[in-house]
Each structure stands twice: as C-alpha cells, then as structure tokens.
Design a protein around this motif. Structure first.
Motif: not given
Lengths: 327, 334
Positions: A27, A53-54, A56
């Motif tokens: 991430v 989600h990955r 941010f």
C-alpha cells in the motif's frame, strides 16, 4: 526490447506502479498522494489505477503514519509511506530509530516498511524543504538507506526496498525529479541493496557521490577531461546503508586520490563515514589525503546567491579534483 | 463516582458466565504474584536496573485479556503484565525477560516489561509514550484487510495522554475509523508528576469529543465493571468499526519503579486505594455471590505461587546471553 526516455520522477512512479501491481500486500500512503497525485505529482494516477484501498491520503501526522506502517508491516503487509518532504521526518524520528529499527533485534519480528524521503536543495526550498538527512538514518541500527541517482535505479530501488524485510529509507532527490533522464526498457533489473555502480572510469582520481551529486560529479569529470585531460572515476553509491566498500576500495586502489561529495552537512556527515572507512582500510592505497566536499554546517538558505554557494556543484567539484590531483 | 453502579451495570455483571469471574480473579492474582516475585528478585539484586510493576492496576489489563478474541491486537505499556499473562505469556517467560535470559521473549536484548509476542497478538512496547497506539491501529487495519474481524486495544497512562503521539494516533484512528480501544489508565502520577501538572481538562476522557469519537469512564479497580465495559466496547467496535477512548480511574500503588520511594504520593491517597484493591474487591464480591470461598481461593493462590516459584528457580538457573551474539539479528535476512 524497445527503449524510451523516462525522468527520475517517472522511474520512481513506475517502481511504485510495479510494486502495487505485483504485490497485493503493498500500500502507498501519505499526505496528498491520492487523487491529488502528491506535492510533486509523482503518484499521479496511482489511486485511480489501484483504488483508495491501496493508495490513500492521511492527515498530517508523520509519527502516526510511520506507526501505522509498522503495525501493518508486522502483520504481513508492505507499506510504503511518502513523506511529503524528507525534512518532516524529524517529527517522527523515534518511530524509525526506536520502534522500527529496534524491533527485529528485540523481538525477531521483521518490519518491512519503505519510507520515501524527497530530499535535497537547489531550487529555493529554504531551510525546511531542502534538507538532506541521510546521515540521520545511516546512523540508526536496523535501518537501511538507499539513494538512487538515475531513473532506472530509482525504479529498481523501489522494488528492492519493498522486497527487503527491513525498514528502508528511500532517499529521492527532488532536483533530479525532472532534470535527470535516461533511456530504459520495460524490464526492471534486480538491484541488490549495497551495490555501488561505477558511472565513469579514469585513473587520475575518483569521486564518490550519491543522489544529485552524482550528476554534478559527472559534469565536473567531463569538464576536467576537456579542460585538463584528466580522467576521473565516478562512483554512484546507490545504497548508503549498507554501502559498497569493495567498490570504493577498488576505485581508491585504481586512482590513489579520493574526493567524497555530499550535499549534506559536513560535520559527522555521510562523507565523513566514507572518508574514515577508506582511511581505516585503504590508507596504503592513497597518494593524497581523502577530501570531502559537502555543504557547510549552516541552515539551508533561500536566496539563490546563498544557496548556490551553499550547495556543491560541478564547478566546486572540478576545483576540488584539480587540487587533489595536483596535491 | 467510582464504585457507583447503574442498574444496567448490575444487570450486565449478573449476566456474565460465572466461570469468567473465576478467570478474572485468577489472572489478577497471577499478575500480582508475578509482580511480587519480580520485586523480590529486584531486591535480591538479581535484576539489572529497576523493575516496573502494575500492582493495583490489574483489573484493567485482565478485563481486556479476558474479553479479547484470538485475532485481536494489543499494545500494553509498563503497568500491564496482566495483559501479557492473559494473552499467553508464562510466568517463566516473564522471569526470563526480567533476568535477561536467552530463552525469554526478547532474549536479553531488552529488559523489564519491554516485551511482547506477536503470536499472542501482543506488541512489544517502546519507551516513547503514545508511540504504540498508531502501531496497533496499523496492525488492526492489516488484519481487517486480511479478512479478520480483529480489534485493537492500546494502553497508555495519564502521562502519555500529553504526548503528540497520543494526539496524532487518536486523530488518525478516528479519521480511518479503526476499531481500537484506547485505554487511559489514570493512575494519578506520571513518575512524580501529578494530574494537576499533567493536564488542565476536567477529565482526560473529555478529549474524545475533540476527536469526534466516544469516550467512556470506568472504575479501573473494579474488575466486574471493567470487564462489562471493555467487553461491551470491543464487541461493538468489532461490528461497527471505530475508535473509542476509555478512561480507567486507578492508582499506582508503588513508585514509578522499584528505585522510587514515591514519598511524593500522599499517604491518604494510597490508603484509600489500598481499601479499593482490585483483588480484594473482586474476591469480596465473588464470595458474596458464592462464586468463591476461602479454601478455593487459598488453593488457587498456592497453585499460582508454586508455578511462579518454579519459574523463578528455572530462570535463575539459566545464564545471560553469550556476548558473541551481540551483533546477531539486527536485520531480518533478506
């Protein structure tokens, strides 16, 4: 394989893209890195490609960002944290030095985090947006430090840093972002951490450098060849901890004259480490004292006149090399 | 007012399976006796430096340990030996840790209560207070990405509530709605510094409002109240993820460490909390409810003492790590 030209910034971007695509545990987070694409637009498009989600955004909280990364890393994830400017890591040094850096030694738990640190001056960033803090991190047990100078290495070093099971500080030079270009193909060659690369070979002296200073050194070497006929070796360290002492000593043996260049501060700086290591283990190889060319021990000034004097450039390196060769 | 239960609390306490209360009592006694053994070893000069215990604060850790699920993550601090024991650390592990033995949880690389085992969901603390809240938040975020319905619990003291790390992590967890219960164990003193010099708000839990999260208070010396409160919060945030702040009122019954004579603590305050000792309170309530009697309690104590005594004996018979291992394990192998 077809070649294309990319910038240093694109190299980092493509490295991140590669990791996000191939490693589902990775991430990327930091301030403004999502839809906005980062303060330097380096992460532009990554959130759109890989999802919120990955990739941010976070609040402004360097310590909590790093703490979160440590928590994720100890549960099998591979977080990459972007510090908007390397300067801001200073509010969270304990998370790197004490929390991430001691954890494997104390508990046996690996902490595979990557902290991206946009570093260096030269463009009027002033005292708080120009710092070159690699020395801080190199001083920390349990922490690794990489500092690529070329787009292909910048790309490969992201992959290597994420793959490494330890905390890795990924130094990236802001001056190089758009000014340094290279022809690359799409293949990302593995980059073993701790291996330097000789960028130019000559027998009169060697410059050992990293980051933006590699390019200043290459310019100085080209100038000196043209003006004085001197042949200069330029070693691009690429990795600062661990660093490649074998390549450093081989270049020392081949030239007998060593100039270490860093855009960081002089006292207790990384150039001092390299200088000391050469003197300790390669004293017999030297024809002249190892020289350091670094920034002076002053805060980074804003005015162009002051910053130009502050930061080592190709002209300063050429002068230092001439002195060294004529020692 | 600590100790004043609402009807709802009474009903919740009554609804808990009686076996849980026996677990709670046993774990509190175990933690107390482990701490007392550590103090004995410290006084005997067997332990390098000082020793830090959680005597008088056991109910808080025990409530969390008993309420936790296998996938949950915990960031204990220096008053939480009971949390370690409740999550699977053994008295032998604790003795090896304080005596710096190679087979202990940190193998002698770190001392006193700076340990934890990830296989138990427990993070080893660092001494920089507040720094572990964001770690446990990140760990829970990872667990949830991996499909586990984990929640986290981080313990801090009144002193740590003043740090920037506390603020950063509370805000971070609130923004990302991370299911983390942050417990401030307000034991009145951060080393020698009293609450009056630590914060100016009426109650530390009032800070929850500023983070946009819920804040609750509980009597940290009342194991039953702590358990029903913690259990309720953990169950709730497991299904409706968000951080919650809980202030547990308690008292540090010894110095900051065994080197500290804590003369700065008023005698009457210690006397008040001595009467409110969490083990005494729980035992009295359980006897009244016919869940425990004197002989069963004596047998429990004897069994625990024997285990701890054996653990200390075993750890004392071992030696510190070889100096040749000094530089091993700084990095994980690539």
């Amino acid at each position: 394989m077809p070649m294309r030209e990319i910038t240093y910034l694109q190299g980092i971007h493509e490295g991140l893209q590669h990791v996000l695509e191939h490693d589902p545990e990775s991430v990327l987070f930091g301030q403004d890195v999502g839809a906005f694409g980062g303060a330097f637009k380096l992460t532009a498009g990554l959130q759109a490609e890989f999802g919120e989600h990955r990739v941010f955004d976070t609040p402004i909280c360097e310590s909590a960002m790093l703490g979160c990364a440590i928590g994720m890393a100890t549960q099998g994830m591979h977080p990459i944290v972007e510090m908007q400017f390397a300067d801001f890591i200073t509010t969270a040094l304990h998370q790197i030095l004490n929390n991430a850096g001691t954890r494997h030694y104390r508990t046996g738990n690996a902490v595979p985090i990557v902290v991206r640190a946009p570093s260096g001056g030269g463009s009027g960033g002033g005292p708080f947006h120009s710092e070159e803090l690699e020395t801080f991190f190199c001083h920390m047990p349990g922490v690794k430090v990489v500092y690529p100078a070329f787009p292909s290495d910048a790309r490969a070093a992201i992959v290597a840093a994420v793959t490494d099971p330890n905390p890795v500080i990924y130094m990236e030079n802001k001056t190089c972002y758009r000014s340094v270009k290279e022809q690359v193909d799409d293949r990302i060659a593995p980059l073993p951490l701790g291996k330097a690369r000789v960028r130019r070979r000559g027998e009169d002296a060697v410059v050992i450098a990293y980051g933006a200073m590699v390019h200043e050194a290459l310019r100085a070497a080209a100038e000196l060849q043209e003006s004085d006929g001197y042949e200069i070796t330029v070693v691009d360290l690429r990795s600062l901890k661990p660093y490649d002492l074998d390549t450093i000593l081989a270049a020392t043996a081949a030239t007998g004259r060593v100039l270490v260049v860093s855009e960081g501060w002089k006292t207790c700086g990384f150039a001092a480490e390299i200088s000391a290591a050469i003197t300790e283990t390669g004293f017999h190889l030297l024809d002249a004292p190892v020289q350091r060319l670094t920034a002076p021990d002053v805060p980074i000034p804003f005015a162009a006149t002051l910053e130009t004097r502050y930061r080592p450039g190709a002209g300063d390196i050429a002068v230092a090399l001439r002195d060294l060769i004529e020692f | 007012m600590p100790g004043m239960w609402t009807l709802e609390t009474v009903q919740k306490v009554a609804a808990v399976d009686s076996a849980v209360w026996v677990d709670v009592l046993r774990l509190m006694v175990l933690a107390r006796k482990v701490d007392e053994q550590v103090i004995r070893l410290c006084r005997q000069g067997q332990i390098r430096g000082s020793s830090f215990t959680g005597i008088g604060q056991e109910a808080i850790s025990v409530a969390v340990a008993v309420a936790g699920e296998p996938d949950d993550l915990f960031a204990p601090c220096i008053r939480n030996v009971a949390l370690h024991l409740g999550r699977g650390e053994t008295p032998l592990g604790i003795m090896r840790q304080v005596l710096a033995r190679p087979d202990g949880p940190t193998g002698g690389r770190d001392g006193n209560i700076h340990h934890g085992r990830l296989e138990n969901g427990v993070y080893a603390m660092i001494s920089h207070l507040g720094a572990m809240i964001s770690v446990v938040a990140g760990g829970v975020m990872a667990k949830r990405r991996h499909g586990k319905d984990a929640v986290g619990v981080a313990f801090v003291g009144d002193g740590a509530s003043s740090t920037g790390d506390f603020h950063e992590a509370m805000n971070f967890a609130a923004v990302f709605k991370v299911p983390v219960l942050v417990i401030i164990e307000n034991n009145h003193y951060a080393y020698s510094t009293p609450n009056s010099r630590q914060f100016a708000c009426r109650h530390l839990v009032d800070r929850a409002v500023g983070y946009g999260i819920e804040g609750l208070s509980a009597d940290g010396n009342n194991a039953a109240e702590m358990y029903v409160t913690v259990r309720g919060i953990m169950d709730d945030i497991r299904t409706n993820p968000r951080p919650v702040l809980l202030e547990a009122e308690t008292m540090r019954m010894r110095g900051h460490g065994e080197h500290d004579d804590f003369k700065y603590v008023p005698e009457e305050l210690l006397l008040l909390y001595h009467r409110r000792d969490p083990i005494k309170l729980a035992l009295r309530a359980m006897k009244a409810a016919k869940l425990m009697d004197d002989s069963a309690f004596s047998a429990m104590e004897a069994e625990i003492e024997a285990e701890i005594s054996q653990a200390a004996k075993q750890a004392l018979s071992e030696t510190e790590p070889s100096p040749d291992t000094l530089t091993q394990g700084v990095y994980a192998d690539a």
